[in-house]
Design a protein around this motif. Structure first.
Motif, PDB file in Angstrom:
ATOM      1  N   PHE A  58       0.784  -1.327   0.038  1.00  0.00           N
ATOM      2  CA  PHE A  58       0.044  -0.029  -0.013  1.00  0.00           C
ATOM      3  C   PHE A  58       0.711   1.094  -0.048  1.00  0.00           C
ATOM      4  O   PHE A  58       0.450   2.294  -0.699  1.00  0.00           O
ATOM      5  N   ILE A  59       1.899   1.285   0.843  1.00  0.00           N
ATOM      6  CA  ILE A  59       2.604   2.428   0.874  1.00  0.00           C
ATOM      7  C   ILE A  59       3.392   2.662  -0.325  1.00  0.00           C
ATOM      8  O   ILE A  59       3.452   3.995  -0.711  1.00  0.00           O
ATOM      9  N   MET A  60       3.841   1.643  -1.104  1.00  0.00           N
ATOM     10  CA  MET A  60       4.774   1.858  -2.276  1.00  0.00           C
ATOM     11  C   MET A  60       3.657   2.299  -3.402  1.00  0.00           C
ATOM     12  O   MET A  60       4.097   3.041  -4.250  1.00  0.00           O
ATOM     13  N   PHE A  61       2.489   1.656  -3.158  1.00  0.00           N
ATOM     14  CA  PHE A  61       1.451   2.086  -4.165  1.00  0.00           C
ATOM     15  C   PHE A  61       1.026   3.497  -4.037  1.00  0.00           C
ATOM     16  O   PHE A  61       0.786   4.454  -4.930  1.00  0.00           O
ATOM     17  N   PHE A  62       0.968   3.962  -2.812  1.00  0.00           N
ATOM     18  CA  PHE A  62       0.778   5.513  -2.663  1.00  0.00           C
ATOM     19  C   PHE A  62       1.912   6.369  -3.203  1.00  0.00           C
ATOM     20  O   PHE A  62       1.496   7.332  -3.662  1.00  0.00           O
ATOM     21  N   TRP A  63       3.126   5.901  -3.079  1.00  0.00           N
ATOM     22  CA  TRP A  63       4.073   6.764  -3.488  1.00  0.00           C
ATOM     23  C   TRP A  63       4.297   6.687  -5.013  1.00  0.00           C
ATOM     24  O   TRP A  63       4.564   7.729  -5.680  1.00  0.00           O
ATOM     25  N   LEU A  64       3.813   5.605  -5.831  1.00  0.00           N
ATOM     26  CA  LEU A  64       3.840   5.651  -7.213  1.00  0.00           C
ATOM     27  C   LEU A  64       2.836   6.671  -7.814  1.00  0.00           C
ATOM     28  O   LEU A  64       2.992   6.980  -8.462  1.00  0.00           O
ATOM     29  N   CYS A  65       1.705   6.500  -7.046  1.00  0.00           N
ATOM     30  CA  CYS A  65       0.651   7.506  -7.713  1.00  0.00           C
ATOM     31  C   CYS A  65       1.142   8.958  -7.331  1.00  0.00           C
ATOM     32  O   CYS A  65       0.842   9.883  -8.209  1.00  0.00           O
ATOM     33  N   PHE A  66       1.592   9.096  -6.196  1.00  0.00           N
ATOM     34  CA  PHE A  66       2.299  10.539  -5.787  1.00  0.00           C
ATOM     35  C   PHE A  66       3.251  11.096  -7.098  1.00  0.00           C
ATOM     36  O   PHE A  66       3.250  12.211  -7.721  1.00  0.00           O
ATOM     37  N   TYR A  67       4.312  10.031  -7.501  1.00  0.00           N
ATOM     38  CA  TYR A  67       5.272  10.802  -8.444  1.00  0.00           C
ATOM     39  C   TYR A  67       4.463  10.614  -9.951  1.00  0.00           C
ATOM     40  O   TYR A  67       4.826  11.187 -10.733  1.00  0.00           O
ATOM     41  N   LEU A  68       3.703   9.644 -10.217  1.00  0.00           N
ATOM     42  CA  LEU A  68       2.997   9.829 -11.485  1.00  0.00           C
ATOM     43  C   LEU A  68       2.106  11.014 -11.596  1.00  0.00           C
ATOM     44  O   LEU A  68       1.857  11.490 -12.658  1.00  0.00           O
ATOM     45  N   PHE A  69       1.373  11.508 -10.401  1.00  0.00           N
ATOM     46  CA  PHE A  69       0.653  12.617 -10.356  1.00  0.00           C
ATOM     47  C   PHE A  69       1.526  13.802 -10.628  1.00  0.00           C
ATOM     48  O   PHE A  69       0.925  15.041 -11.134  1.00  0.00           O
ATOM     49  N   LEU A 366       9.144  -1.279  -9.350  1.00  0.00           N
ATOM     50  CA  LEU A 366       9.992  -2.390  -9.032  1.00  0.00           C
ATOM     51  C   LEU A 366       9.975  -3.135  -7.647  1.00  0.00           C
ATOM     52  O   LEU A 366      10.181  -4.292  -7.574  1.00  0.00           O
ATOM     53  N   LEU A 367       9.711  -2.012  -6.487  1.00  0.00           N
ATOM     54  CA  LEU A 367       9.814  -2.663  -5.248  1.00  0.00           C
ATOM     55  C   LEU A 367       8.516  -3.391  -5.112  1.00  0.00           C
ATOM     56  O   LEU A 367       8.355  -4.315  -4.352  1.00  0.00           O
ATOM     57  N   LEU A 380      12.728  -6.308  -0.417  1.00  0.00           N
ATOM     58  CA  LEU A 380      13.496  -5.216  -0.169  1.00  0.00           C
ATOM     59  C   LEU A 380      14.953  -5.137  -0.428  1.00  0.00           C
ATOM     60  O   LEU A 380      15.709  -4.370  -1.007  1.00  0.00           O
ATOM     61  N   LYS A 381      15.522  -6.471   0.282  1.00  0.00           N
ATOM     62  CA  LYS A 381      17.091  -6.723  -0.088  1.00  0.00           C
ATOM     63  C   LYS A 381      17.248  -6.811  -1.749  1.00  0.00           C
ATOM     64  O   LYS A 381      18.447  -6.053  -2.068  1.00  0.00           O
ATOM     65  N   PHE A 386      19.021  -4.248  -7.916  1.00  0.00           N
ATOM     66  CA  PHE A 386      18.689  -3.446  -8.970  1.00  0.00           C
ATOM     67  C   PHE A 386      18.749  -1.900  -8.662  1.00  0.00           C
ATOM     68  O   PHE A 386      19.293  -1.277  -9.863  1.00  0.00           O
ATOM     69  N   ALA A 387      18.697  -1.441  -7.715  1.00  0.00           N
ATOM     70  CA  ALA A 387      18.898   0.058  -7.543  1.00  0.00           C
ATOM     71  C   ALA A 387      20.390   0.490  -7.715  1.00  0.00           C
ATOM     72  O   ALA A 387      20.647   1.633  -8.352  1.00  0.00           O
ATOM     73  N   ALA A 388      21.452  -0.388  -7.380  1.00  0.00           N
ATOM     74  CA  ALA A 388      22.751  -0.312  -7.541  1.00  0.00           C
ATOM     75  C   ALA A 388      23.217  -0.273  -9.296  1.00  0.00           C
ATOM     76  O   ALA A 388      24.036   0.549  -9.546  1.00  0.00           O
TER      77      ALA A 388
END
Length: 404
Positions: A58-69, A366-367, A380-381, A386-388
């Motif tokens: 839920f938290i990452m979906f919230f931030w996904l919507c935030f950045y797309l908006f 991705l997360l 998370l690990k 992938f981030a690297a």
């Protein structure tokens, strides 16, 4: 008080810039107060949602919507700054963050509605602020000493970032996070004061023109912004959630103090790095600094999954601060120079912001995928690996100022 201190310090050290003291000192003062307001609470918001019962997906979906908006909002912000100027935009942005904090403060009472309102006002405020700040700073900087000015800004930011999480963590422990949120709302309102009644550094009532935009000379730096956005999510949102979910599971509400202390111990390293990097940039070493720092940042991400103790968190935070500071300052110097040369300052910074938001959204997706297939802890690990690789894109930017 902050404005007067900065003004006097700049006057003694940069006497040849007397005409622009007021402009840059006001920008420094306003941003410092805003940084304090954000960091007494922003480092805890994802953790706040997690401790309140919302899961990682839920938290990452919230931030996904935030950045797309924020993607279409970046265009709105560009037209706003072209019409009214960056200082008016910063003023509006700081005011808009007040209802965002108020909405978040009511989350225990109205739940999902407060989260939606928080995200809505926060996204508008963040979109307007970032473009306005970049336009303002790129215009009032001194071209020959931009590295030193970036260093000074970063030192002020790191002092504010170093102090505010501890203050926020203690307030959250003693009085609850809601009190911290109310304090942040007040500080956001106060951050508008240094900008009241000041003139705009750019011509207002401009038009955004796509015709003639120099895509050939800007495209690589624009695409490199995906790595910047991806790294922002990794270092901020994902790392704090990793600490809470993997290293300190079930820590309870005192986690805010732990996060505050662990974030603040990097302040000395950050100040030293800012001063050193500012000198390197002004000595035309920014290109090498950018590439070395990006690689170092990728190495830090590879190491993150193996962190298990507070001492290792501190070491990782310090290493990350040194690496991130290096690529951020050198990258921003290149961006400011490109903005000057492009002839389309506002449009270039707008498109760059859009691509950075898309990079941040990619990190969220991705997360979500990693956690869906591997579970929260392993997801998370694996995400950090992938981030690297992804953050290496930042080093692909080619800025003309570093080819001289």
């Amino acid at each position: 008080m902050i404005h007067n201190f900065i003004y006097r310090l700049l006057e003694r050290r940069h006497f040849w810039r007397y005409a622009s003291f007021s402009e840059i000192a006001e920008l420094y003062a306003s941003r410092t107060i805003r940084i304090i307001a954000m960091n007494i609470v922003s480092g805890f918001t994802s953790v706040y949602l997690y401790e309140a019962g919302y899961n990682l997906a839920f938290i990452m979906f919230f931030w996904l919507c935030f950045y797309l908006f924020k993607v279409p909002l970046s265009f709105f912000a560009a037209y706003f700054v072209a019409r009214f100027g960056p200082k008016h935009g910063i003023l509006v942005s700081n005011i808009l963050y007040v209802p965002a904090m108020v909405a978040l403060g009511f989350m225990p009472d109205i739940g999902m509605i407060s989260i939606v309102l928080w995200g809505f006002f926060m996204s508008i405020s963040a979109s307007i602020y970032h473009i306005c700040y970049m336009v303002d700073f790129s215009k009032v900087k001194n071209a020959e000493h931009a590295g030193k000015e970036l260093a000074f800004m970063n030192i002020l930011e790191k002092i504010a970032i170093g102090i505010s999480p501890i203050i926020g963590g203690l307030l959250a422990l003693w009085f609850g996070l809601q009190v911290v949120i109310w304090v942040a709302a007040v500080l956001f309102a106060l951050s508008t004061l240094p900008l009241l009644g000041t003139i705009e550094p750019v011509r207002v009532r401009q038009k955004i023109e796509f015709i003639g935009f120099p895509w050939r000379t800007t495209i690589r730096s624009i695409l490199a912004q995906t790595g910047v956005g991806f790294d922002y999510v990794t270092t901020g949102i994902v790392w704090s959630l990793f600490i809470v979910i993997v290293i300190f599971p079930g820590a309870g509400w005192d986690i805010y103090v732990k996060l505050g202390v662990l974030s603040s111990v990097t302040i000395l390293a950050a100040i030293t790095a800012s001063y050193t990097y500012g000198k390197l940039i002004d000595k035309s070493q920014g290109g090498s600094l950018l590439k070395i720092s990006v690689v170092a940042n990728a190495v830090v991400h590879i190491f993150r999954p193996f962190v298990t103790t507070p001492a290792m968190i501190v070491g990782t935070n310090i290493a990350n601060e040194v690496a991130t500071m290096g690529y951020t300052m050198s990258f921003m110097r290149g961006v400011f120079d490109t903005a000057d040369l492009s002839g389309h300052r506002i449009l270039y910074l707008c498109i760059s912001d859009i691509v950075a938001n898309l990079g941040a959204a990619i990190a969220c997706v991705l997360l979500l995928i990693c956690s869906a297939f591997l579970g929260d802890t392993e997801g998370l690990k694996v995400f950090f690996y992938f981030a690297a690789g992804f953050v290496l894109l930042t080093g692909t930017a080619h800025f003309s100022i570093y080819r001289k």
